[in-house]
Design a protein around this motif. Structure first.
Motif, PDB file in Angstrom:
ATOM      1  N   CYS A 197      12.168 -41.978  51.702  1.00 14.28           N
ATOM      2  CA  CYS A 197      12.601 -41.356  52.882  1.00 14.28           C
ATOM      3  C   CYS A 197      14.169 -40.516  52.877  1.00 14.28           C
ATOM      4  O   CYS A 197      14.196 -39.607  53.487  1.00 14.28           O
ATOM      5  CB  CYS A 197      12.510 -42.336  54.222  1.00 14.28           C
ATOM      6  N   ALA A 198      14.940 -41.344  52.575  1.00 16.27           N
ATOM      7  CA  ALA A 198      16.280 -41.097  52.245  1.00 16.27           C
ATOM      8  C   ALA A 198      16.589 -39.554  51.458  1.00 16.27           C
ATOM      9  O   ALA A 198      17.246 -38.988  51.779  1.00 16.27           O
ATOM     10  CB  ALA A 198      17.416 -42.049  51.977  1.00 16.27           C
ATOM     11  N   LEU A 199      15.500 -39.459  50.563  1.00 13.25           N
ATOM     12  CA  LEU A 199      15.557 -38.391  49.614  1.00 13.25           C
ATOM     13  C   LEU A 199      14.979 -37.280  50.152  1.00 13.25           C
ATOM     14  O   LEU A 199      14.830 -36.084  49.535  1.00 13.25           O
ATOM     15  CB  LEU A 199      14.909 -38.883  48.215  1.00 13.25           C
ATOM     16  N   SER A 201       7.917 -52.494  55.074  1.00 15.68           N
ATOM     17  CA  SER A 201       8.528 -51.097  54.989  1.00 15.68           C
ATOM     18  C   SER A 201       8.520 -50.686  56.660  1.00 15.68           C
ATOM     19  O   SER A 201       7.374 -50.207  57.401  1.00 15.68           O
ATOM     20  CB  SER A 201       7.896 -50.131  54.379  1.00 15.68           C
ATOM     21  N   ASN A 202       9.678 -50.984  57.397  1.00 20.00           N
ATOM     22  CA  ASN A 202       9.718 -50.723  58.786  1.00 20.00           C
ATOM     23  C   ASN A 202      10.866 -49.660  59.379  1.00 20.00           C
ATOM     24  O   ASN A 202      11.219 -49.690  60.111  1.00 20.00           O
ATOM     25  CB  ASN A 202       9.935 -52.153  59.817  1.00 20.00           C
ATOM     26  N   TYR A 203      11.324 -49.074  58.150  1.00 20.87           N
ATOM     27  CA  TYR A 203      12.534 -48.143  58.473  1.00 20.87           C
ATOM     28  C   TYR A 203      12.340 -47.056  57.446  1.00 20.87           C
ATOM     29  O   TYR A 203      12.044 -47.227  56.186  1.00 20.87           O
ATOM     30  CB  TYR A 203      13.919 -48.798  58.323  1.00 20.87           C
ATOM     31  N   PRO A 204      12.429 -45.730  57.869  1.00 24.32           N
ATOM     32  CA  PRO A 204      12.846 -45.186  59.293  1.00 24.32           C
ATOM     33  C   PRO A 204      11.660 -45.226  59.963  1.00 24.32           C
ATOM     34  O   PRO A 204      10.555 -45.583  59.693  1.00 24.32           O
ATOM     35  CB  PRO A 204      13.289 -43.715  58.970  1.00 24.32           C
ATOM     36  N   GLU A 205      11.620 -44.692  61.156  1.00 20.84           N
ATOM     37  CA  GLU A 205      10.625 -44.485  62.240  1.00 20.84           C
ATOM     38  C   GLU A 205       9.322 -43.951  61.772  1.00 20.84           C
ATOM     39  O   GLU A 205       8.215 -44.387  62.243  1.00 20.84           O
ATOM     40  CB  GLU A 205      11.111 -43.860  63.566  1.00 20.84           C
ATOM     41  N   ILE A 206       9.361 -43.179  60.889  1.00 23.20           N
ATOM     42  CA  ILE A 206       8.353 -42.647  60.258  1.00 23.20           C
ATOM     43  C   ILE A 206       7.148 -43.194  59.587  1.00 23.20           C
ATOM     44  O   ILE A 206       5.969 -43.017  59.572  1.00 23.20           O
ATOM     45  CB  ILE A 206       8.487 -41.235  59.461  1.00 23.20           C
TER      46      ILE A 206
END
Length: 356
Positions: free
Chosen positions: A123-125, A138-143
């Motif tokens: 997600c960060a990428l 896996s609860n982050y990010p909201e997506i």
């Protein structure tokens, strides 16, 4: 080499069977899990810590960062995690994963992530929309709330994973070896991406960046982590403060981190002194007698264990200097124990606490 990498799963089974399982019997169901939320959180954290800490003891101390890496990036890891998806590499890539295996990834349009850290990195990428399946933690990010769950702490559900027809599965350590082996036998590409030492986190991020074709973004994310570490090192407190991490207490046992763990490494980078630095393992049950003798200046409390006020009422803790002086701070285990893009935020938070 992969089997040796997963050998630390035995430690998870030992702690679960000998320490946690007897205490979980008879507890009510909540949602889709058979455990009280707090016990789930503790066991999940045990899995994370053992799998992450297993390779830490032999790792070299954290290297100093360059001046270039210390420059602040324009976007933080948390902000990057919420950005729209990028695109997979146009052609296949060959990588050496974190287990030391050579893997060819033909494409990464459909990704299943089996670890919270792997999910956060994707997600960060900017490749969140390529995720078709994730693990239950896996609860982050909201997506992540809209992505299908393919398993919990017992390991991934192979049938669910295969039904999603992933191009690549991003795996970790812990209880996943059997499932990972089965997926490999079925011809599904599996890449171990989870770092097992603090210094390996940038390598993990760069590895995922290569898989999803976002190497430039990966460089930015790792630069943010380097900048956070340098900031913490440059702002170490003038007076040394002793620190204890309370991962659990009371009926759950006084579990904490030891040398080689992420927590201890970050405390030391920020200028603190870990009272467990002389222990023999990165994951230990610490006696109340030893805790009283060490009498730490600061206690970092795993937020899943409840409030700092509750800890202050517990025998063996209430008379400690940190408690009497109001220096008990709740920290988010999701941020502090995941070898992913938010680890720089954890270092800075510890630095801020030490400088109060």
């Amino acid at each position: 080499m992969r089997n040796a990498f997963f050998a630390n799963a035995e430690g998870v089974f030992f702690i679960f069977n000998k320490i946690l399982a007897p205490r979980l019997q008879g507890r009510p169901m909540k949602g889709s899990f058979q455990m009280n939320r707090k016990w789930i959180a503790l066991f999940a954290c045990v899995i994370l810590c053992i799998s992450v800490f297993a390779g830490c003891a032999q790792s070299e101390p954290a290297a100093s960062v360059s001046a270039e890496a210390a420059q602040e990036a324009s976007v933080s890891p948390s902000e990057l995690a919420a950005q729209p998806s990028g695109s997979a590499p146009a052609a296949g890539v060959s990588v050496t994963d974190m287990a030391g295996d050579e893997v060819t990834v033909e494409k990464a349009d459909r990704i299943v992530s089996l670890t919270p850290a792997g999910t956060e990195i994707v997600c960060a990428l900017g490749a969140a929309k390529q995720l078709v399946g994730i693990d239950a933690y896996s609860n982050y990010p909201e997506i992540t709330q809209s992505i299908e769950i393919v398993g919990d702490f017992n390991g991934p559900d192979v049938e669910k994973v295969t039904a999603l027809e992933p191009d690549v599965v991003l795996a970790g350590t812990g209880l996943q070896q059997d499932a990972v082996d089965k997926l490999g036998e079925m011809g599904i590409t599996v890449v171990v991406v989870e770092a097992t030492a603090f210094d390996d986190i940038p390598k993990s991020i760069e590895l995922v960046g290569k898989i999803v074709g976002m190497e430039d973004v990966a460089e930015q994310v790792t630069a943010d982590i380097d900048a956070a570490v340098k900031s913490a090192q440059d702002n170490q407190p003038s007076e040394e403060k002793t620190v204890y991490y309370a991962m659990s207490y009371g009926d759950m046992g006084n579990w904490t981190s030891g040398p080689g763990s992420f927590i201890n490494t970050m405390i030391e980078l920020a200028g603190g002194k870990c009272i467990t630095a002389d222990q023999a393992a990165p994951w230990i049950e610490y006696s109340l007698e030893d805790l009283a003798a060490a009498d730490p200046d600061i206690i970092l409390l795993d937020s899943s264990m409840g409030s700092t006020e509750a800890l202050a009422e517990v025998a063996g803790y209430k008379d400690l200097t940190a408690v009497r002086n109001g220096n008990v701070y709740a920290i988010d285990a999701d941020v502090f124990t995941r070898p992913g893009p938010r680890i720089g935020e954890a270092v800075l938070e510890i630095s801020e606490i030490l400088n109060k």
